[in-house]
Design a protein around this motif. Structure first.
Motif, PDB file in Angstrom:
ATOM      1  N   PHE A 156     -15.452 -22.086  39.143  1.00 21.47           N
ATOM      2  CA  PHE A 156     -16.014 -22.876  39.913  1.00 21.47           C
ATOM      3  C   PHE A 156     -17.177 -23.690  38.907  1.00 21.47           C
ATOM      4  CE2 PHE A 156     -19.892 -23.926  42.760  1.00 21.47           C
ATOM      5  CZ  PHE A 156     -19.239 -24.599  43.408  1.00 21.47           C
ATOM      6  N   LEU A 157     -17.886 -23.047  38.266  1.00 25.06           N
ATOM      7  CA  LEU A 157     -18.808 -24.044  37.424  1.00 25.06           C
ATOM      8  C   LEU A 157     -18.100 -24.828  36.143  1.00 25.06           C
ATOM      9  CD1 LEU A 157     -21.608 -21.195  36.268  1.00 25.06           C
ATOM     10  CD2 LEU A 157     -21.586 -23.001  37.886  1.00 25.06           C
ATOM     11  N   THR A 158     -17.026 -24.610  35.858  1.00 28.04           N
ATOM     12  CA  THR A 158     -16.351 -25.505  35.096  1.00 28.04           C
ATOM     13  C   THR A 158     -15.858 -26.833  35.612  1.00 28.04           C
ATOM     14  OG1 THR A 158     -14.197 -24.493  35.031  1.00 28.04           O
ATOM     15  CG2 THR A 158     -15.603 -23.759  33.308  1.00 28.04           C
ATOM     16  N   ASN A 159     -15.521 -26.551  37.089  1.00 25.72           N
ATOM     17  CA  ASN A 159     -15.225 -27.780  37.771  1.00 25.72           C
ATOM     18  C   ASN A 159     -15.363 -27.732  39.312  1.00 25.72           C
ATOM     19  OD1 ASN A 159     -13.864 -30.059  38.743  1.00 25.72           O
ATOM     20  ND2 ASN A 159     -11.821 -29.743  37.923  1.00 25.72           N
ATOM     21  N   PRO A 160     -16.350 -27.805  39.729  1.00 22.26           N
ATOM     22  CA  PRO A 160     -17.071 -27.249  41.324  1.00 22.26           C
ATOM     23  C   PRO A 160     -16.080 -28.231  42.359  1.00 22.26           C
ATOM     24  CG  PRO A 160     -18.870 -27.778  39.853  1.00 22.26           C
ATOM     25  CD  PRO A 160     -17.801 -28.145  39.035  1.00 22.26           C
ATOM     26  N   ALA A 161     -16.028 -29.401  42.042  1.00 25.25           N
ATOM     27  CA  ALA A 161     -15.009 -30.109  42.999  1.00 25.25           C
ATOM     28  C   ALA A 161     -13.660 -29.855  43.117  1.00 25.25           C
ATOM     29  CB  ALA A 161     -15.231 -31.782  42.502  1.00 25.25           C
ATOM     30  N   ALA A 162     -12.994 -29.173  42.027  1.00 25.80           N
ATOM     31  CA  ALA A 162     -11.768 -28.693  42.340  1.00 25.80           C
ATOM     32  C   ALA A 162     -11.602 -27.536  43.242  1.00 25.80           C
ATOM     33  CB  ALA A 162     -11.192 -28.162  40.918  1.00 25.80           C
ATOM     34  N   LEU A 163     -12.644 -26.698  43.357  1.00 28.43           N
ATOM     35  CA  LEU A 163     -12.533 -25.373  44.081  1.00 28.43           C
ATOM     36  C   LEU A 163     -13.205 -25.667  45.751  1.00 28.43           C
ATOM     37  CD1 LEU A 163     -13.080 -22.349  41.850  1.00 28.43           C
ATOM     38  CD2 LEU A 163     -11.025 -23.119  42.647  1.00 28.43           C
ATOM     39  N   LYS A 164     -14.292 -26.686  45.725  1.00 32.83           N
ATOM     40  CA  LYS A 164     -14.870 -27.254  46.789  1.00 32.83           C
ATOM     41  C   LYS A 164     -15.024 -28.856  46.839  1.00 32.83           C
ATOM     42  CE  LYS A 164     -18.991 -26.066  49.525  1.00 32.83           C
ATOM     43  NZ  LYS A 164     -20.223 -25.393  49.646  1.00 32.83           N
ATOM     44  N   PRO A 165     -14.078 -29.180  47.260  1.00 38.36           N
ATOM     45  CA  PRO A 165     -14.117 -30.492  47.269  1.00 38.36           C
ATOM     46  C   PRO A 165     -15.440 -31.164  48.154  1.00 38.36           C
ATOM     47  CG  PRO A 165     -12.139 -29.934  47.843  1.00 38.36           C
ATOM     48  CD  PRO A 165     -12.923 -28.828  47.752  1.00 38.36           C
TER      49      PRO A 165
ATOM     50  N   ARG B 165     -21.967 -30.827  46.279  1.00 35.84           N
ATOM     51  CA  ARG B 165     -23.032 -31.499  45.492  1.00 35.84           C
ATOM     52  C   ARG B 165     -23.243 -30.795  44.276  1.00 35.84           C
ATOM     53  NH1 ARG B 165     -27.963 -31.972  49.830  1.00 35.84           N
ATOM     54  NH2 ARG B 165     -26.440 -32.427  51.658  1.00 35.84           N
ATOM     55  N   MET B 166     -22.642 -29.675  43.865  1.00 33.43           N
ATOM     56  CA  MET B 166     -22.764 -29.238  42.599  1.00 33.43           C
ATOM     57  C   MET B 166     -22.066 -30.104  41.529  1.00 33.43           C
ATOM     58  SD  MET B 166     -23.499 -26.008  41.571  1.00 33.43           S
ATOM     59  CE  MET B 166     -23.194 -24.943  40.233  1.00 33.43           C
ATOM     60  N   PRO B 167     -22.890 -30.312  40.552  1.00 34.04           N
ATOM     61  CA  PRO B 167     -22.679 -31.095  39.376  1.00 34.04           C
ATOM     62  C   PRO B 167     -21.675 -30.490  38.289  1.00 34.04           C
ATOM     63  CG  PRO B 167     -24.761 -30.488  39.046  1.00 34.04           C
ATOM     64  CD  PRO B 167     -24.539 -29.850  40.429  1.00 34.04           C
ATOM     65  N   VAL B 168     -21.000 -31.156  37.456  1.00 36.83           N
ATOM     66  CA  VAL B 168     -20.410 -30.698  36.292  1.00 36.83           C
ATOM     67  C   VAL B 168     -21.544 -30.572  35.364  1.00 36.83           C
ATOM     68  CG1 VAL B 168     -18.678 -30.783  34.506  1.00 36.83           C
ATOM     69  CG2 VAL B 168     -18.203 -31.550  37.009  1.00 36.83           C
ATOM     70  N   PHE B 169     -21.587 -29.360  34.715  1.00 40.56           N
ATOM     71  CA  PHE B 169     -22.620 -29.048  33.649  1.00 40.56           C
ATOM     72  C   PHE B 169     -22.116 -29.113  32.252  1.00 40.56           C
ATOM     73  CE2 PHE B 169     -24.795 -26.913  37.439  1.00 40.56           C
ATOM     74  CZ  PHE B 169     -25.951 -27.818  37.280  1.00 40.56           C
ATOM     75  N   TRP B 170     -20.796 -29.138  32.215  1.00 42.47           N
ATOM     76  CA  TRP B 170     -20.161 -29.173  31.052  1.00 42.47           C
ATOM     77  C   TRP B 170     -19.030 -29.720  31.060  1.00 42.47           C
ATOM     78  CZ3 TRP B 170     -21.339 -24.606  33.451  1.00 42.47           C
ATOM     79  CH2 TRP B 170     -22.241 -23.636  33.054  1.00 42.47           C
ATOM     80  N   PRO B 171     -19.342 -31.229  30.887  1.00 41.63           N
ATOM     81  CA  PRO B 171     -18.187 -32.235  31.076  1.00 41.63           C
ATOM     82  C   PRO B 171     -17.436 -32.095  29.690  1.00 41.63           C
ATOM     83  CG  PRO B 171     -20.399 -33.334  30.897  1.00 41.63           C
ATOM     84  CD  PRO B 171     -20.598 -31.938  30.759  1.00 41.63           C
ATOM     85  N   ASP B 172     -16.109 -32.043  29.824  1.00 44.47           N
ATOM     86  CA  ASP B 172     -15.276 -31.909  28.777  1.00 44.47           C
ATOM     87  C   ASP B 172     -15.434 -30.599  28.035  1.00 44.47           C
ATOM     88  OD1 ASP B 172     -13.801 -34.268  29.475  1.00 44.47           O
ATOM     89  OD2 ASP B 172     -15.199 -35.493  28.288  1.00 44.47           O
ATOM     90  N   GLY B 173     -15.915 -29.552  28.579  1.00 44.19           N
ATOM     91  CA  GLY B 173     -16.413 -28.212  28.262  1.00 44.19           C
ATOM     92  C   GLY B 173     -17.401 -28.330  27.019  1.00 44.19           C
ATOM     93  N   VAL B 174     -18.217 -29.355  27.074  1.00 41.60           N
ATOM     94  CA  VAL B 174     -19.330 -29.452  26.061  1.00 41.60           C
ATOM     95  C   VAL B 174     -20.842 -29.343  26.884  1.00 41.60           C
ATOM     96  CG1 VAL B 174     -20.599 -31.224  24.583  1.00 41.60           C
ATOM     97  CG2 VAL B 174     -17.866 -31.052  24.795  1.00 41.60           C
ATOM     98  N   SER B 175     -21.578 -28.343  26.244  1.00 40.08           N
ATOM     99  CA  SER B 175     -22.814 -28.271  27.072  1.00 40.08           C
ATOM    100  C   SER B 175     -23.793 -29.298  26.436  1.00 40.08           C
ATOM    101  CB  SER B 175     -23.187 -26.757  26.737  1.00 40.08           C
ATOM    102  OG  SER B 175     -24.474 -26.694  27.102  1.00 40.08           O
ATOM    103  N   PRO B 176     -24.665 -29.734  27.329  1.00 39.94           N
ATOM    104  CA  PRO B 176     -25.795 -30.596  26.999  1.00 39.94           C
ATOM    105  C   PRO B 176     -26.943 -29.796  26.311  1.00 39.94           C
ATOM    106  CG  PRO B 176     -25.735 -30.261  29.288  1.00 39.94           C
ATOM    107  CD  PRO B 176     -24.568 -29.514  28.804  1.00 39.94           C
TER     108      PRO B 176
END
Length: 141
Positions: free
Chosen positions: A81-90, A93-104
């Motif tokens: 879920f954390l790696t791609n919230p919208a894939a499991l819950k279309p 409001r949960m954002p993607v925190f690791w775009p392309d697996g990269v942490s800010p």
């Protein structure tokens, strides 16, 4: 009752898992839980903006209480879920925190996505014993 629904949970879990089985949690670590607490806080990923903790309210839009997640979620589902919230819950409001697996956030858990997700889970697994993340309004608690 249990005699009619006993296998339902196992069947739902097996159907939900892409591999058909539940993966075990990584071993708990105090240092990792501390990193997770930092990530949950207002100066980390800001999870406390939408999630309350142990009855203390979220800073903004309310979501599930962080202290209850370990009882309701499996660690492998949490990771997916954390790696791609919208894939499991279309529509989430949960954002993607690791775009392309990269942490800010590079200064926590070496900036490694997997270690950061494990840190979040370690912190959440403490349930009611979890220390409040930084930035929580705990005055009414």
């Amino acid at each position: 009752g249990k005699e009619n629904l006993g296998g339902l949970i196992d069947a739902l879990v097996a159907n939900d898992e892409p591999s058909g089985g539940v993966k075990p949690s990584p071993p708990f670590s105090e240092a990792s839980a501390s990193d997770g607490r930092r990530l949950l806080g207002a100066k980390g990923m800001g999870c406390v903006s939408c999630h309350g903790v142990k009855g203390a309210p979220a800073l903004a839009t309310p979501g599930i209480d962080l202290a209850l997640m370990h009882e309701r979620l499996r660690p492998d589902w949490f990771r997916r879920f954390l790696t791609n919230p919208a894939a499991l819950k279309p529509g989430t409001r949960m954002p993607v925190f690791w775009p392309d697996g990269v942490s800010p956030i590079k200064d926590v858990a070496g900036g490694d996505m997997s270690r950061q997700i494990n840190a979040l889970w370690d912190c959440l697994s403490q349930g009611e014993k979890m220390p409040f993340p930084e930035g929580m309004n705990t005055q009414d608690r």
